[in-house]
Design an enzyme around this catalytic site. Structure first.
Site, PDB file in Angstrom:
ATOM      1  N   SER A  78       0.851  -1.070   0.081  1.00 19.02           N
ATOM      2  CA  SER A  78      -0.035  -0.040  -0.042  1.00 19.02           C
ATOM      3  C   SER A  78       0.982   1.344  -0.027  1.00 19.02           C
ATOM      4  O   SER A  78       1.496   1.472   0.955  1.00 19.02           O
ATOM      5  CB  SER A  78      -0.860   0.037   1.229  1.00 19.02           C
ATOM      6  OG  SER A  78      -1.461   1.112   1.125  1.00 19.02           O
ATOM      7  N   MET A 115      -9.325   8.598  -1.099  1.00 22.30           N
ATOM      8  CA  MET A 115     -10.197   8.800   0.080  1.00 22.30           C
ATOM      9  C   MET A 115     -10.766  10.103  -0.493  1.00 22.30           C
ATOM     10  O   MET A 115      -9.947  11.045  -0.965  1.00 22.30           O
ATOM     11  CB  MET A 115      -9.463   9.060   1.297  1.00 22.30           C
ATOM     12  CG  MET A 115      -8.769   7.763   1.716  1.00 22.30           C
ATOM     13  SD  MET A 115      -7.827   7.976   3.225  1.00 22.30           S
ATOM     14  CE  MET A 115      -6.708   6.342   3.220  1.00 22.30           C
ATOM     15  N   GLY A 136      -1.134   2.670   9.486  1.00 21.74           N
ATOM     16  CA  GLY A 136      -0.620   2.381  10.912  1.00 21.74           C
ATOM     17  C   GLY A 136      -1.097   2.140  11.981  1.00 21.74           C
ATOM     18  O   GLY A 136      -0.856   2.303  13.173  1.00 21.74           O
ATOM     19  N   ASP A 139      -4.863   3.727  -2.169  1.00 18.78           N
ATOM     20  CA  ASP A 139      -6.074   3.981  -1.481  1.00 18.78           C
ATOM     21  C   ASP A 139      -6.529   5.666  -1.947  1.00 18.78           C
ATOM     22  O   ASP A 139      -5.577   6.396  -2.088  1.00 18.78           O
ATOM     23  CB  ASP A 139      -5.801   4.196  -0.176  1.00 18.78           C
ATOM     24  CG  ASP A 139      -5.599   2.873   0.766  1.00 18.78           C
ATOM     25  OD1 ASP A 139      -6.128   1.923   0.581  1.00 18.78           O
ATOM     26  OD2 ASP A 139      -4.554   2.497   1.261  1.00 18.78           O
ATOM     27  N   ASP A 185      -7.056  -5.651   4.816  1.00 16.99           N
ATOM     28  CA  ASP A 185      -6.175  -4.411   4.552  1.00 16.99           C
ATOM     29  C   ASP A 185      -6.372  -3.722   6.058  1.00 16.99           C
ATOM     30  O   ASP A 185      -7.421  -3.500   6.686  1.00 16.99           O
ATOM     31  CB  ASP A 185      -7.073  -3.462   3.903  1.00 16.99           C
ATOM     32  CG  ASP A 185      -6.383  -2.260   3.475  1.00 16.99           C
ATOM     33  OD1 ASP A 185      -5.363  -1.955   4.130  1.00 16.99           O
ATOM     34  OD2 ASP A 185      -7.071  -1.545   2.566  1.00 16.99           O
ATOM     35  N   GLY A 186      -5.176  -3.465   6.649  1.00 22.35           N
ATOM     36  CA  GLY A 186      -5.218  -2.647   7.952  1.00 22.35           C
ATOM     37  C   GLY A 186      -4.406  -3.371   8.930  1.00 22.35           C
ATOM     38  O   GLY A 186      -4.868  -4.381   9.435  1.00 22.35           O
ATOM     39  N   GLY A 187      -3.238  -3.024   9.560  1.00 20.05           N
ATOM     40  CA  GLY A 187      -2.689  -3.439  10.555  1.00 20.05           C
ATOM     41  C   GLY A 187      -1.691  -4.533  10.375  1.00 20.05           C
ATOM     42  O   GLY A 187      -1.641  -5.494  11.243  1.00 20.05           O
ATOM     43  N   HIS A 199      -1.170  -1.417  -4.128  1.00 16.46           N
ATOM     44  CA  HIS A 199      -2.516  -1.111  -3.437  1.00 16.46           C
ATOM     45  C   HIS A 199      -2.568   0.409  -3.266  1.00 16.46           C
ATOM     46  O   HIS A 199      -1.474   1.288  -2.821  1.00 16.46           O
ATOM     47  CB  HIS A 199      -2.587  -1.619  -2.197  1.00 16.46           C
ATOM     48  CG  HIS A 199      -4.074  -1.395  -1.355  1.00 16.46           C
ATOM     49  ND1 HIS A 199      -5.195  -2.301  -1.704  1.00 16.46           N
ATOM     50  CD2 HIS A 199      -4.367  -0.581  -0.374  1.00 16.46           C
ATOM     51  CE1 HIS A 199      -5.986  -1.862  -1.228  1.00 16.46           C
ATOM     52  NE2 HIS A 199      -5.666  -0.867  -0.186  1.00 16.46           N
ATOM     53  N   GLY A 215      -9.271   4.601   6.458  1.00 13.32           N
ATOM     54  CA  GLY A 215      -8.902   6.215   6.570  1.00 13.32           C
ATOM     55  C   GLY A 215      -7.449   6.457   6.917  1.00 13.32           C
ATOM     56  O   GLY A 215      -7.028   7.309   6.412  1.00 13.32           O
ATOM     57  N   PHE A 216      -6.880   5.596   7.440  1.00 14.48           N
ATOM     58  CA  PHE A 216      -5.403   5.906   8.137  1.00 14.48           C
ATOM     59  C   PHE A 216      -4.658   4.542   7.969  1.00 14.48           C
ATOM     60  O   PHE A 216      -5.070   3.673   8.440  1.00 14.48           O
ATOM     61  CB  PHE A 216      -5.435   6.615   9.318  1.00 14.48           C
ATOM     62  CG  PHE A 216      -6.204   7.813   9.515  1.00 14.48           C
ATOM     63  CD1 PHE A 216      -5.496   8.994   9.241  1.00 14.48           C
ATOM     64  CD2 PHE A 216      -7.589   7.924  10.028  1.00 14.48           C
ATOM     65  CE1 PHE A 216      -6.326  10.333   9.190  1.00 14.48           C
ATOM     66  CE2 PHE A 216      -8.427   8.998   9.830  1.00 14.48           C
ATOM     67  CZ  PHE A 216      -7.628  10.297   9.499  1.00 14.48           C
ATOM     68  N   HIS A 232      -8.327   1.064  -4.148  1.00 14.00           N
ATOM     69  CA  HIS A 232      -9.306   0.841  -3.014  1.00 14.00           C
ATOM     70  C   HIS A 232     -10.102   2.420  -2.973  1.00 14.00           C
ATOM     71  O   HIS A 232      -9.283   3.230  -2.516  1.00 14.00           O
ATOM     72  CB  HIS A 232      -8.593   0.668  -1.752  1.00 14.00           C
ATOM     73  CG  HIS A 232      -9.281   0.563  -0.450  1.00 14.00           C
ATOM     74  ND1 HIS A 232      -8.762   0.319   0.747  1.00 14.00           N
ATOM     75  CD2 HIS A 232     -10.825   0.438  -0.343  1.00 14.00           C
ATOM     76  CE1 HIS A 232      -9.836   0.335   1.679  1.00 14.00           C
ATOM     77  NE2 HIS A 232     -11.060   0.395   0.992  1.00 14.00           N
ATOM     78  N   MET A 237     -11.852  -5.023   5.879  1.00 12.03           N
ATOM     79  CA  MET A 237     -10.993  -4.132   6.467  1.00 12.03           C
ATOM     80  C   MET A 237     -10.711  -4.675   8.166  1.00 12.03           C
ATOM     81  O   MET A 237     -11.742  -5.141   8.670  1.00 12.03           O
ATOM     82  CB  MET A 237     -11.721  -2.730   6.583  1.00 12.03           C
ATOM     83  CG  MET A 237     -11.842  -1.915   5.427  1.00 12.03           C
ATOM     84  SD  MET A 237     -10.483  -1.511   4.393  1.00 12.03           S
ATOM     85  CE  MET A 237      -9.375  -0.836   5.901  1.00 12.03           C
ATOM     86  N   MET A 257     -12.297   4.854  -1.159  1.00 11.63           N
ATOM     87  CA  MET A 257     -13.064   4.994  -0.020  1.00 11.63           C
ATOM     88  C   MET A 257     -13.672   6.377  -0.156  1.00 11.63           C
ATOM     89  O   MET A 257     -13.423   7.572   0.275  1.00 11.63           O
ATOM     90  CB  MET A 257     -12.152   5.248   1.044  1.00 11.63           C
ATOM     91  CG  MET A 257     -11.474   3.785   1.611  1.00 11.63           C
ATOM     92  SD  MET A 257      -9.978   3.920   2.543  1.00 11.63           S
ATOM     93  CE  MET A 257      -8.910   3.581   1.478  1.00 11.63           C
TER      94      MET A 257
HETATM   95  C1  DX5 Z   1      -6.443   2.413   5.513  1.00 11.26           C
HETATM   96  C2  DX5 Z   1      -6.149   1.859   4.073  1.00 11.26           C
HETATM   97  C3  DX5 Z   1      -4.821   0.857   4.091  1.00 11.26           C
HETATM   98  C4  DX5 Z   1      -3.651   1.441   4.602  1.00 11.26           C
HETATM   99  C5  DX5 Z   1      -2.958   0.205   5.492  1.00 11.26           C
HETATM  100  O1  DX5 Z   1      -7.639   2.762   5.243  1.00 11.26           O
HETATM  101  O2  DX5 Z   1      -6.913   1.272   3.343  1.00 11.26           O
HETATM  102  O3  DX5 Z   1      -4.761   0.469   2.600  1.00 11.26           O
HETATM  103  O4  DX5 Z   1      -2.684   1.780   3.525  1.00 11.26           O
HETATM  104  O5  DX5 Z   1      -1.965   0.628   6.157  1.00 11.26           O
HETATM  105  P1  DX5 Z   1      -1.206  -0.156   7.254  1.00 11.26           P
HETATM  106  O6  DX5 Z   1      -0.899  -1.586   6.731  1.00 11.26           O
HETATM  107  O7  DX5 Z   1      -0.280   0.643   7.715  1.00 11.26           O
HETATM  108  O8  DX5 Z   1      -2.288  -0.502   8.263  1.00 11.26           O
HETATM  109 ZN    ZN Z   2      -6.656   0.194   1.502  1.00 11.54          ZN
END
Ligand code: DX5
Ligand code: ZN
Length: 228
Positions: A14, A43, A151, A41, A181-183, A39, A148-149, A72, A143, A74
């Site tokens: 990502s 938004m 990290g 994102d 996706d996420g974490g 990937h 949205g973010f 992706h 998700m 959003m």
């Molecule tokens: C968050 C994004 C993710 C983001 C994941 O809303 O959709 O794709 O980049 O970031 P990490 O892998 O750092 O959680």
């Molecule tokens: Zn994403």
């Protein structure tokens, strides 16, 4: 219509987690260590409380790489942007079930471009809510954080959806890739793959790692151990 194949390397790197001042080099590095999907994102500041990249950013990436671009969206109104992102070079566009446009119409609009379509669900949305859309989709994106973010820490409560989706897809008898996706980090990749994920979006877990090659290798080892 192109069939979307599960790549050998189950990482979708990502770019939200990349060093944007060195994005070209970051994408080349991802390719060098074996990553096949990037990937992206997008938004709108309404569907999620953040703004990231737009279609011209995607077009700039497309000019520099032949890697698969996993987009992706959003966005509250993804329908307005399907043609634009398809022309900008997306290989697959994933939209949220919770967006304001009818997901079935949006998915059909994506497929009309001959590219992959995905349906994404936020932590509060159940797999049952999108089961009827799976026959139209190439991918389902679960998700593991509130979108949205980058990290954030992975939410364990979202993991239960993975085996449920894999069962639904098996019953369907058509390949639909389960992406998370996420974490996701090296330390939890095995657990996530074991639960049923087939593609792992990794932002900070990949681009923020000291040695992305070892992240890619570790994820591959975990995937092989799960029979992927
Ligand atoms: C968050 C994004 C993710 C983001 C994941 O809303 O959709 O794709 O980049 O970031 P990490 O892998 O750092 O959680
Ligand atoms: Zn994403």
């Amino acid at each position: 219509m192109n069939e979307i194949k599960q790549p050998d390397m189950p990482v979708s790197a990502s770019v939200l987690g990349a060093d944007l001042m060195r994005l070209g080099e970051e994408i080349e590095m991802a390719k060098r260590v074996g990553v096949q999907w990037i990937h992206c994102d997008h938004m709108d500041g309404h569907f999620v409380p953040n703004i990231s990249f737009g279609p011209s950013f995607l077009a700039a990436i497309r000019k520099k790489t032949d890697l698969f671009l996993d987009v992706h969206l959003m966005l509250e109104h993804p329908m307005d942007f399907i043609d634009i992102y398809a022309k900008a070079g997306a290989d697959l566009i994933c939209v949220h079930a919770e967006a304001k446009d009818d997901p079935e119409k949006v998915i059909k609009a994506i497929k009309a471009h001959g590219i992959g379509a995905g349906i994404a669900i936020k932590p509060a949305t159940s797999p049952e809510a999108i089961e009827h859309l799976l026959p139209l989709c190439d991918m389902v994106l679960v998700m593991l954080v509130e979108p949205g973010f980058g990290g954030q820490g992975l939410r364990q409560d979202c993991m239960d959806k993975l085996p449920v989706l894999r069962q639904m897809i098996e019953k369907l008898g058509k390949p639909v890739i389960v992406e998370v996706d996420g974490g996701v980090k090296t330390g939890n990749a095995g657990e996530v793959l074991e639960a049923g994920a087939q593609m792992l979006v990794m932002g900070t877990g990949f681009f923020g790692a000291e040695d992305p090659q070892s992240v890619a290798d570790a994820v591959c080892r975990e995937a092989r151990a799960c029979g992927l």
